[in-house]
Scaffold this motif. Structure first.
Motif, PDB file in Angstrom:
ATOM      1  N   GLU A   2       0.834  -1.204   0.000  1.00  0.00           N
ATOM      2  CA  GLU A   2       0.000   0.000   0.000  1.00  0.00           C
ATOM      3  C   GLU A   2       0.872   1.259   0.000  1.00  0.00           C
ATOM      4  OE1 GLU A   2      -2.506  -0.417   3.397  1.00  0.00           O
ATOM      5  OE2 GLU A   2      -4.021  -1.586   2.324  1.00  0.00           O
ATOM      6  N   THR A   3       1.931   1.221   0.800  1.00  0.00           N
ATOM      7  CA  THR A   3       2.817   2.388   0.906  1.00  0.00           C
ATOM      8  C   THR A   3       3.592   2.629  -0.384  1.00  0.00           C
ATOM      9  OG1 THR A   3       3.086   2.077   3.293  1.00  0.00           O
ATOM     10  CG2 THR A   3       4.766   3.384   2.159  1.00  0.00           C
ATOM     11  N   ILE A   4       4.186   1.583  -0.916  1.00  0.00           N
ATOM     12  CA  ILE A   4       5.052   1.749  -2.082  1.00  0.00           C
ATOM     13  C   ILE A   4       4.251   2.137  -3.328  1.00  0.00           C
ATOM     14  CG2 ILE A   4       5.112  -0.623  -3.022  1.00  0.00           C
ATOM     15  CD1 ILE A   4       8.215  -0.335  -2.989  1.00  0.00           C
ATOM     16  N   ILE A   5       3.034   1.592  -3.456  1.00  0.00           N
ATOM     17  CA  ILE A   5       2.172   1.950  -4.583  1.00  0.00           C
ATOM     18  C   ILE A   5       1.678   3.379  -4.439  1.00  0.00           C
ATOM     19  CG2 ILE A   5      -0.057   1.465  -5.695  1.00  0.00           C
ATOM     20  CD1 ILE A   5       0.476  -1.513  -5.122  1.00  0.00           C
ATOM     21  N   SER A   6       1.306   3.766  -3.210  1.00  0.00           N
ATOM     22  CA  SER A   6       0.845   5.130  -2.968  1.00  0.00           C
ATOM     23  C   SER A   6       1.947   6.144  -3.285  1.00  0.00           C
ATOM     24  CB  SER A   6       0.407   5.276  -1.509  1.00  0.00           C
ATOM     25  OG  SER A   6       0.031   6.601  -1.227  1.00  0.00           O
ATOM     26  N   LYS A   7       3.176   5.844  -2.864  1.00  0.00           N
ATOM     27  CA  LYS A   7       4.291   6.757  -3.131  1.00  0.00           C
ATOM     28  C   LYS A   7       4.559   6.860  -4.632  1.00  0.00           C
ATOM     29  CE  LYS A   7       6.772   6.255   1.270  1.00  0.00           C
ATOM     30  NZ  LYS A   7       6.788   7.697   1.601  1.00  0.00           N
ATOM     31  N   TRP A   8       4.507   5.733  -5.334  1.00  0.00           N
ATOM     32  CA  TRP A   8       4.709   5.761  -6.786  1.00  0.00           C
ATOM     33  C   TRP A   8       3.624   6.605  -7.462  1.00  0.00           C
ATOM     34  CZ3 TRP A   8       8.094   4.359 -10.602  1.00  0.00           C
ATOM     35  CH2 TRP A   8       7.595   4.387 -11.908  1.00  0.00           C
ATOM     36  N   ASN A   9       2.376   6.378  -7.112  1.00  0.00           N
ATOM     37  CA  ASN A   9       1.263   7.095  -7.748  1.00  0.00           C
ATOM     38  C   ASN A   9       1.304   8.587  -7.454  1.00  0.00           C
ATOM     39  OD1 ASN A   9       0.277   4.776  -8.928  1.00  0.00           O
ATOM     40  ND2 ASN A   9      -1.219   4.369  -7.327  1.00  0.00           N
ATOM     41  N   ASN A  10       1.745   8.956  -6.250  1.00  0.00           N
ATOM     42  CA  ASN A  10       1.859  10.378  -5.913  1.00  0.00           C
ATOM     43  C   ASN A  10       2.957  11.066  -6.705  1.00  0.00           C
ATOM     44  OD1 ASN A  10      -0.218  10.372  -4.053  1.00  0.00           O
ATOM     45  ND2 ASN A  10       1.100   9.923  -2.315  1.00  0.00           N
ATOM     46  N   LYS A  11       4.057  10.356  -6.934  1.00  0.00           N
ATOM     47  CA  LYS A  11       5.190  10.959  -7.626  1.00  0.00           C
ATOM     48  C   LYS A  11       5.123  10.791  -9.148  1.00  0.00           C
ATOM     49  CE  LYS A  11       8.478  10.988  -3.848  1.00  0.00           C
ATOM     50  NZ  LYS A  11       9.895  10.843  -3.445  1.00  0.00           N
ATOM     51  N   ASN A  12       4.284   9.854  -9.585  1.00  0.00           N
ATOM     52  CA  ASN A  12       4.150   9.595 -11.023  1.00  0.00           C
ATOM     53  C   ASN A  12       2.675   9.501 -11.409  1.00  0.00           C
ATOM     54  OD1 ASN A  12       7.131   8.911 -11.942  1.00  0.00           O
ATOM     55  ND2 ASN A  12       6.801   7.838 -10.007  1.00  0.00           N
ATOM     56  N   PRO A  13       1.946  10.619 -11.291  1.00  0.00           N
ATOM     57  CA  PRO A  13       0.490  10.605 -11.524  1.00  0.00           C
ATOM     58  C   PRO A  13       0.081  10.209 -12.943  1.00  0.00           C
ATOM     59  CG  PRO A  13       1.320  12.851 -11.369  1.00  0.00           C
ATOM     60  CD  PRO A  13       2.444  11.951 -10.934  1.00  0.00           C
ATOM     61  N   LYS A  14       0.991  10.336 -13.894  1.00  0.00           N
ATOM     62  CA  LYS A  14       0.666   9.952 -15.275  1.00  0.00           C
ATOM     63  C   LYS A  14       0.876   8.459 -15.516  1.00  0.00           C
ATOM     64  CE  LYS A  14       1.666  14.469 -17.330  1.00  0.00           C
ATOM     65  NZ  LYS A  14       2.463  15.212 -18.335  1.00  0.00           N
ATOM     66  N   LEU A  15       1.446   7.784 -14.531  1.00  0.00           N
ATOM     67  CA  LEU A  15       1.684   6.343 -14.645  1.00  0.00           C
ATOM     68  C   LEU A  15       1.086   5.638 -13.424  1.00  0.00           C
ATOM     69  CD1 LEU A  15       5.380   6.262 -15.897  1.00  0.00           C
ATOM     70  CD2 LEU A  15       3.340   5.718 -17.230  1.00  0.00           C
ATOM     71  N   LYS A  16      -0.187   5.897 -13.186  1.00  0.00           N
ATOM     72  CA  LYS A  16      -0.875   5.284 -12.035  1.00  0.00           C
ATOM     73  C   LYS A  16      -0.786   3.767 -12.114  1.00  0.00           C
ATOM     74  CE  LYS A  16      -2.893   8.876  -9.882  1.00  0.00           C
ATOM     75  NZ  LYS A  16      -2.807   9.153  -8.450  1.00  0.00           N
TER      76      LYS A  16
END
Length: 224
Positions: free
Chosen positions: A198-212
């Motif tokens: 949950e944490t690692i996916i959330s951090k990725w999505n926050n920093k890379n909103p165009k690659l959810k």
């Protein structure tokens, strides 16, 4: 009753019911007036429009009661009807992995930890500082590798620098040394934990909103 609707949708339906009640009731009253002046005694068909006014009255008075019932349910049970957004309790990846690895260094194995066995030790409470030097990094405006997101797993002291999938598969290793097999096993176990994902996916999505990215399931292999 399980949660059904998002709050915005709930408000739309609530508005429809509030507006629908007086409108349908007004039409039903008008229909009664038409029944009185546009039909013969005991008849339902309008002499003016040819409409079955009895049926029309039944439909709109029924809608009035139906809207009123739904409005009552929506007012009484909003918490059960509105879908609650899942709140994610993020963890500090660096600290959490460091603490997990510390328990393994004390003699626990991954298998022990899976079975619920925990290391209990008395230590001074102090600000966390990395004991083993492993660092997780997720960068902004990054890219997929093999159609998957990745994180950087580094240890400067050991000259380790890798790009890894969220499951712990190594995409690229740029420095001298590879990750120790024992550490890799511990890392993959750490990544298998729900809060880690949950944490690692959330951090990725926050920093890379165009690659959810959405977590893999049987029918969902990559993010979109």
């Amino acid at each position: 009753m399980r949660t059904l609707l998002k709050k915005f949708t709930y408000i739309i339906f609530l508005t429809i019911f509030i507006i629908g009640i007086p409108i349908s009731y007004f039409i039903s009253i008008n229909t009664l007036v038409s029944l009185k002046y546009e039909t013969e005694i005991g008849e339902c068909i309008s002499n003016v429009s040819g409409i079955d006014l009895c049926l029309q009255y039944d439909i709109f008075i029924g809608l009035t009661y139906f809207f009123a019932l739904l409005l009552l349910l929506f007012v009484i049970f909003p918490k059960k009807i509105i879908k609650k957004e899942k709140t994610i309790k993020l963890i500090d990846l660096n600290c959490s992995f460091d603490e997990l690895k510390f328990t393994f260094e004390k003699g626990l194995t991954v298998e022990d930890h899976k079975d619920g066995i925990r290391y209990l030790g008395l230590e001074k409470i102090k600000e966390w500082k990395s004991k083993f030097g492993y660092i997780f990094n997720i960068y902004s405006n990054d890219h997929f590798i093999d159609n998957e997101p990745h994180f950087h797993f580094d240890n400067k002291e050991k000259s380790v620098s890798c790009k890894m999938s969220f499951d712990g598969n190594i995409f690229e290793s740029n420095e001298k040394n590879e990750i120790d097999r024992k550490v890799l096993k511990e890392l993959k176990y750490f990544l298998s934990m729900e809060r880690t994902q949950e944490t690692i996916i959330s951090k990725w999505n926050n920093k890379n909103p165009k690659l959810k990215y959405k977590r893999k399931t049987a029918g969902n292999r990559v993010g979109g």
